[in-house]
Design a protein around this motif. Structure first.
Motif, short mmCIF file in Angstrom:
data_model
loop_
_atom_site.label_atom_id
_atom_site.label_comp_id
_atom_site.label_asym_id
_atom_site.label_seq_id
_atom_site.Cartn_x
_atom_site.Cartn_y
_atom_site.Cartn_z
N ARG A 51 0.83 -1.28 0.01
CA ARG A 51 -0.02 0.05 0.04
C ARG A 51 0.95 1.19 -0.12
N HIS A 52 2.27 1.16 0.50
CA HIS A 52 3.06 2.47 0.39
C HIS A 52 3.93 2.66 -0.56
N HIS A 112 3.47 11.95 -4.68
CA HIS A 112 3.13 11.58 -3.31
C HIS A 112 2.02 10.30 -3.35
N LYS A 145 0.03 6.96 -3.75
CA LYS A 145 0.48 5.69 -3.33
C LYS A 145 -0.51 4.64 -3.88
N ASP A 178 -3.69 4.45 -2.18
CA ASP A 178 -4.76 5.30 -2.63
C ASP A 178 -5.56 4.68 -3.63
#
Length: 401
Positions: free
Chosen positions: A273-274, A280, A282, A285
């Motif tokens: 997920r990161h 910015h 990810k 998201d």
């Protein structure tokens, strides 16, 4: 494809199609165009269900769709892919190309478009004139074969007979399994070197559709390279079609390839997920904004033998490239067009297709298609290997691009 006959004449031949996806419906439209009788069975309960995510329609596919009278429908329900960009794993830009679809239009005569797979299938189904020939919710159970006909048994108990059987039922094809079974029973070793164990898998993908609202993604297509994995998305009409590809710990073969569960999907999405897609933004998201998603193994195969008797395989049933190059749908359409061109040529010299003429036709189909589809499969997985930096040389090539 050649022009259809000027005089309407029902030919004394019936084609049975198993599979109502892009290959099966494209084939149905082509047979209908030439007034060749057919019947199509789709195992799912509806035609054009929401499975898969986005699909790229390349110019070689669009040209065939145009000949089928589908240009305007696809243009109205898709988005031209004008911008393509590459990103580093830290979220910084690497390279970008503009006006891609416009350039394709100038060079090839057709654009490069992005759309829902569901919408693409729906467009084709809507174009079929006689929908009584298309049956959803009926699954193939078994196949029986003789010199002059082929019969299939459905899970409803119905027995359907035709002159030719086309397997267009994808990566988990029952037609393919039955063809291998019948071939090896009738001629031991007929499919030596091909069978379930010839299907391999070293990649998996989590893909889905997300709402574009408030995500801040740049329009177009984006690929983020990285060691042993890639992230990518394509934007359409208010949607982003996303995918996270990764290499498996070892190559799987045949029965080792299992279907993943929703729990597998959610666990994998949580682990990644990161991961930065760009700036910015990810991967998490996109996953949170998903309308649907699935986690699947990516089978790899390019069969050299597509037929036995009156059975023939087309599309994903015969070959499965990595989706990274966007040629999967195009190969399905090309297969169907080649098959119909050969069939109409045979029928022009007589409506009766004895076993010898069928064998000649299918061997010619393989001669025209196997080399190309084998190359496409090989090149697609090579492209994925470069984007995911499988070794130092591939990383250098990817960076140099």
């Amino acid at each position: 494809m050649p022009e259809p006959p000027q005089k309407s004449e029902q030919r004394a031949l019936r084609v049975v199609i198993v599979g109502g996806g892009t290959t099966g419906l494209a084939l149905a439209l082509m047979l209908e165009r030439f007034e060749i009788d057919y019947v199509l069975f789709e195992g799912r309960e509806e035609i054009a269900p929401q499975v898969g995510a986005g699909v790229a329609i390349q110019p070689n596919a669009y040209r065939i769709l145009d000949q089928l009278g589908l240009y305007d429908q696809f243009a109205a329900t898709s988005t031209p892919l004008e911008r393509m960009s590459d990103w580093w794993p830290d979220g910084n830009p690497s390279a970008a190309s503009e006006d891609v679809s416009s350039l394709y239009q100038q060079v090839f005569g057709y654009p490069l478009i992005i759309m829902d797979r569901q919408q693409a299938v729906q467009n084709m189904y809507d174009k079929i004139r006689d929908k009584s020939k298309v049956h959803a919710g009926k699954r193939l159970v078994a196949v029986d074969l003789s010199d002059d006909k082929v019969s299939i048994k459905l899970d409803t108990g119905d027995i359907v007979t035709g002159d030719l059987l086309v397997g267009a039922d994808g990566v988990h094809s029952v037609v393919r399994s039955e063809m291998w079974r019948l071939g090896n029973e009738k001629i031991p070793g007929c499919f030596k070197g091909e069978g379930p164990d010839s299907i391999t898998c070293q990649w998996a993908a989590l893909f889905g559709i997300a709402d574009l609202a408030d995500l801040g993604l740049q329009p177009g297509a984006s690929i983020t390279g990285g060691k042993d994995q890639t992230m990518a998305y394509m934007t359409g009409k208010g949607k982003a079609y996303f995918v996270h590809n990764h290499i498996l710990p070892k190559e799987l073969r045949g029965s080792e390839i299992r279907r993943f569960t929703e729990a597998d999907r959610d666990e994998y999405a949580g682990e990644h997920r990161h991961g930065l897609i760009q700036n910015h933004i990810k991967f998490g998201d996109l996953y949170r904004n998903r309308a649907r998603s699935a986690y699947v193994p990516l089978q790899k195969y390019a069969l050299q033998n597509w037929h036995f008797g009156r059975i023939v395989l087309l599309g994903d049933t015969a070959h499965k490239p990595h989706p990274v190059t966007g040629q999967g749908a195009a190969m399905c359409f090309e297969d169907a067009a080649t098959f119909v061109n050969l069939l109409t040529a045979k029928l022009s010299t007589g409506s009766h297709l004895d076993s010898e003429r069928v064998e000649q036709m299918f061997r010619e189909l393989e001669r025209l298609r196997v080399s190309r589809t084998t190359s496409i499969v090989k090149e697609s997985f090579l492209a994925q290997s470069m984007q995911s930096w499988q070794n130092r040389l591939m990383k250098i090539i990817y960076i140099a691009e």
